[in-house]
Write a protein that holds these residues in place. Structure first.
Motif, mmCIF file in Angstrom:
data_model
loop_
_atom_site.group_PDB
_atom_site.id
_atom_site.type_symbol
_atom_site.label_atom_id
_atom_site.label_comp_id
_atom_site.label_asym_id
_atom_site.label_seq_id
_atom_site.Cartn_x
_atom_site.Cartn_y
_atom_site.Cartn_z
ATOM 1 N N ASP A 123 0.902 -0.848 -0.450
ATOM 2 C CA ASP A 123 0.212 -0.008 -0.013
ATOM 3 C C ASP A 123 1.048 0.926 0.371
ATOM 4 O O ASP A 123 1.672 1.620 1.214
ATOM 5 C CB ASP A 123 -1.052 -0.267 1.002
ATOM 6 N N LYS B 28 -7.375 5.418 -0.716
ATOM 7 C CA LYS B 28 -6.183 5.858 -0.730
ATOM 8 C C LYS B 28 -6.276 7.284 -0.713
ATOM 9 O O LYS B 28 -7.212 8.256 -1.217
ATOM 10 C CB LYS B 28 -7.104 4.716 -2.262
ATOM 11 N N GLU C 140 -12.575 5.448 -10.037
ATOM 12 C CA GLU C 140 -12.779 4.481 -8.868
ATOM 13 C C GLU C 140 -13.685 4.344 -8.514
ATOM 14 O O GLU C 140 -14.807 3.515 -8.607
ATOM 15 C CB GLU C 140 -11.378 4.605 -8.003
ATOM 16 N N HIS D 114 -9.502 -6.918 2.081
ATOM 17 C CA HIS D 114 -8.207 -6.265 0.062
ATOM 18 C C HIS D 114 -7.319 -7.090 -0.222
ATOM 19 O O HIS D 114 -6.444 -7.047 -0.679
ATOM 20 C CB HIS D 114 -7.687 -5.339 0.229
ATOM 21 N N ARG E 10 -5.039 -9.909 -1.572
ATOM 22 C CA ARG E 10 -5.144 -10.301 -3.007
ATOM 23 C C ARG E 10 -3.578 -11.385 -3.301
ATOM 24 O O ARG E 10 -2.729 -11.752 -2.052
ATOM 25 C CB ARG E 10 -3.620 -8.958 -3.688
ATOM 26 N N ASN F 213 -3.398 -6.687 -8.498
ATOM 27 C CA ASN F 213 -4.431 -6.193 -8.820
ATOM 28 C C ASN F 213 -5.608 -7.858 -8.408
ATOM 29 O O ASN F 213 -7.037 -6.523 -9.372
ATOM 30 C CB ASN F 213 -4.816 -5.427 -9.762
ATOM 31 N N SER G 74 -8.317 -9.991 -6.094
ATOM 32 C CA SER G 74 -8.567 -10.429 -5.078
ATOM 33 C C SER G 74 -9.004 -11.944 -5.484
ATOM 34 O O SER G 74 -9.335 -12.584 -5.737
ATOM 35 C CB SER G 74 -10.149 -9.797 -5.140
ATOM 36 N N LEU H 189 -11.088 -5.479 -8.450
ATOM 37 C CA LEU H 189 -10.106 -3.906 -7.721
ATOM 38 C C LEU H 189 -9.542 -3.288 -7.883
ATOM 39 O O LEU H 189 -8.564 -4.251 -8.692
ATOM 40 C CB LEU H 189 -9.434 -5.464 -6.803
ATOM 41 N N ASP H 190 -9.188 -2.177 -7.380
ATOM 42 C CA ASP H 190 -7.794 -1.736 -7.815
ATOM 43 C C ASP H 190 -8.615 -0.803 -9.790
ATOM 44 O O ASP H 190 -8.099 -1.088 -10.743
ATOM 45 C CB ASP H 190 -7.189 -1.698 -7.870
ATOM 46 N N TYR H 191 -8.915 0.050 -9.605
ATOM 47 C CA TYR H 191 -9.392 0.824 -11.083
ATOM 48 C C TYR H 191 -8.755 2.123 -11.880
ATOM 49 O O TYR H 191 -8.647 2.724 -11.285
ATOM 50 C CB TYR H 191 -11.081 1.426 -10.460
ATOM 51 N N GLY H 192 -7.718 1.423 -12.437
ATOM 52 C CA GLY H 192 -7.078 2.383 -13.120
ATOM 53 C C GLY H 192 -7.568 2.681 -14.315
ATOM 54 O O GLY H 192 -8.963 3.117 -14.662
#
Length: 477
Positions: A81, A103, A126, A171, A173, A243, A245, A251-254
């Protein structure tokens, strides 16, 4: 509200870090419905203070998690993180456990060369996307609160800062397990598995047999998640193992994107020129990532059991995908000619770049005979090329039970009218950066009821304009 910090009690699994407060924060969005379900009865001032890092609730123990990951195929041994903190674990009124994950909370020991901050652009993306997928029925983390700031953040250009408080049952991963495997700490892996069993899957035994069942469950959930992505036309963009799960959540929107004109090889991430994470590669990448997880767990689950679970991945994904595609076409029964019907449909869609979401939604308007509905024909640059396919599809529908009205209702219930197209998100971002959240509010209203017909918002259900093709979405998004 009951807060627990069981993960933070695993001192070896990360670092205790206090959030760095944002300058001049302002409250932008609160997910009141989610907050209520979590049992978090806070006022707006409290949400602002917590999400901006200015205040912690009495039982919060901020904790930055350490993990590793395979990124674009190469292994990164220490990620973690870098700009996020696990604030605590909420025990809901229903007895469920949910992480509160902030975040943009500032630097942590895992920030590497980053500033630990988030920008409004990516944070709002996100928030919108996680809510869009949730209301489409796709497992995902959830957005809880969004705060903006006048603090400048440097990416490709100077952008306004922000922080996003998100929630999820966990969370954890794939990369968590990879970290302890590759760093020579295999004794920590059963402790993580036991944590996951205790907090999420108490029906499993904390034993080699239980771990085998856990891995099988991860394989199943991952296969079903990606099948759902494929069916709705969603591209994740960065399917690194960090990224992915353990619960099968998005998980983790980019640099995500929903398909506009159908292109099976669509690459939604400008940072992925080779197309490793292209739309049609997502199923294979899911298996590759599971194989990396299996390697990390290989000292605690028998090799034959790992191979057996992995061997079921393709069948589970294809079964789930096939069922969803039949629903999308209004077909309840399986017929031997269905695969060819689907295959030829996708070939034509790709050849003519037919808008993915509009196609399935408007296909429900097709009559048993006669001309094509005007809105459906408008999607086809050469409608005559489809004559044979429509004839076959109508013949196939004739083999089904139920009325046309029932078929249309069933198709409308699985084919969204509103999806989060990138140009819609971009418009909301640009206005939010000017201090206007009205467009984001409108999008959230539509995305909360994606299958409903809301004629006053028909403009949001049209194919993307030509200029949308020039939008550049990268890993920094």
């Amino acid at each position: 509200m009951i807060l627990d910090n069981r993960y933070a009690g695993l001192e070896w699994a990360g670092s205790r870090v206090q959030p760095t407060p944002l300058e001049a924060p302002r409250l932008l969005l609160i997910n009141y419905g989610l907050a209520e379900s979590l049992g978090m009865a806070l006022d707006d001032r409290q949400w602002l203070e917590i999400t901006s890092g200015q205040r912690l609730l009495p039982d919060m123990e901020p904790f930055a998690q350490v993990y590793a990951g395979h990124q674009f195929g190469g292994f990164s041994p220490r990620l973690g993180d870098g700009r996020a903190l696990l604030l605590g674990e909420v025990v809901t009124p229903a007895g469920e456990r949910w992480d509160l994950h902030l975040k943009g909370a500032g630097k942590t020991p895992y920030s590497r060369f980053g500033d630990g901050r988030a920008v409004l652009r990516s944070s709002l993306r996100e928030y919108l996307a996680s809510e869009a997928l949730y209301h489409l029925g796709i497992p995902t983390t959830r957005a809880l609160c969004l705060v903006g700031s006048s603090e400048p953040v440097y990416r490709e250009q100077v952008e306004p800062g922000a922080a996003l408080l998100r929630a999820a049952p966990s969370h954890l991963r794939f990369g968590h397990f990879e970290y302890f495997y590759y760093s020579g700490q295999p004794e920590r892996i059963p402790e993580l598995l036991d944590y996951l069993i205790d907090t999420q899957w108490p029906d499993l035994d904390k034993s080699p047999q239980g771990y085998t069942a856990l891995f099988d469950r991860v394989v199943m959930r991952t296969a079903e998640l990606i099948a759902h992505w494929q069916a709705v036309g969603f591209c994740h963009g960065v399917m690194n193992t960090d990224n992915m799960s353990m619960l099968g959540l998005t998980l983790d929107y980019g640099p995500y994107g929903f398909l506009d004109g159908y292109d099976p090889g669509h690459i939604c991430n400008h940072s992925d020129p080779a197309g490793r994470y292209a739309y049609d590669q997502q199923p294979a990448v899911g298996l590759w990532n599971l194989q990396r997880l299996a390697q990390a767990l290989s000292g605690h689950i028998e090799l034959e059991a790992l191979q057996a679970s992995l061997g079921q991945y393709e069948h589970r994904l294809l079964t789930a995908y096939s069922a969803r595609m039949r629903q999308k076409l209004g077909l309840e029964q399986w017929q031997d000619e269905d695969p060819a019907l689907f295959r030829d449909m996708f070939t034509l869609m790709a050849e003519h770049k037919v808008d993915y979401s509009c196609w399935f939604r408007r296909l429900a308007l097709l009559e048993a005979e006669g001309e094509l509905p005007p809105s459906l024909a408008a999607l086809l640059p050469a409608p005559e090329a489809w004559n044979d396919w429509f004839s076959r599809y109508r013949s196939r529908l004739a083999q089904e039970n139920g009325t046309r009205a029932e078929r249309r209702a069933a198709m409308d219930a699985v084919n969204p009218k509103y999806v989060l197209r990138n140009h819609l998100a971009q418009r909301a971002i640009e206005r939010a950066e000017q201090g206007d959240m009205a467009e984001a509010d409108t999008l959230l209203q539509l995305l909360a009821a994606p299958f409903d017909d809301q004629p006053e918002f028909n403009a949001y259900a049209e194919p993307a304009p030509e200029w949308a093709a020039s939008l550049c979405i990268s890993c920094s998004s």
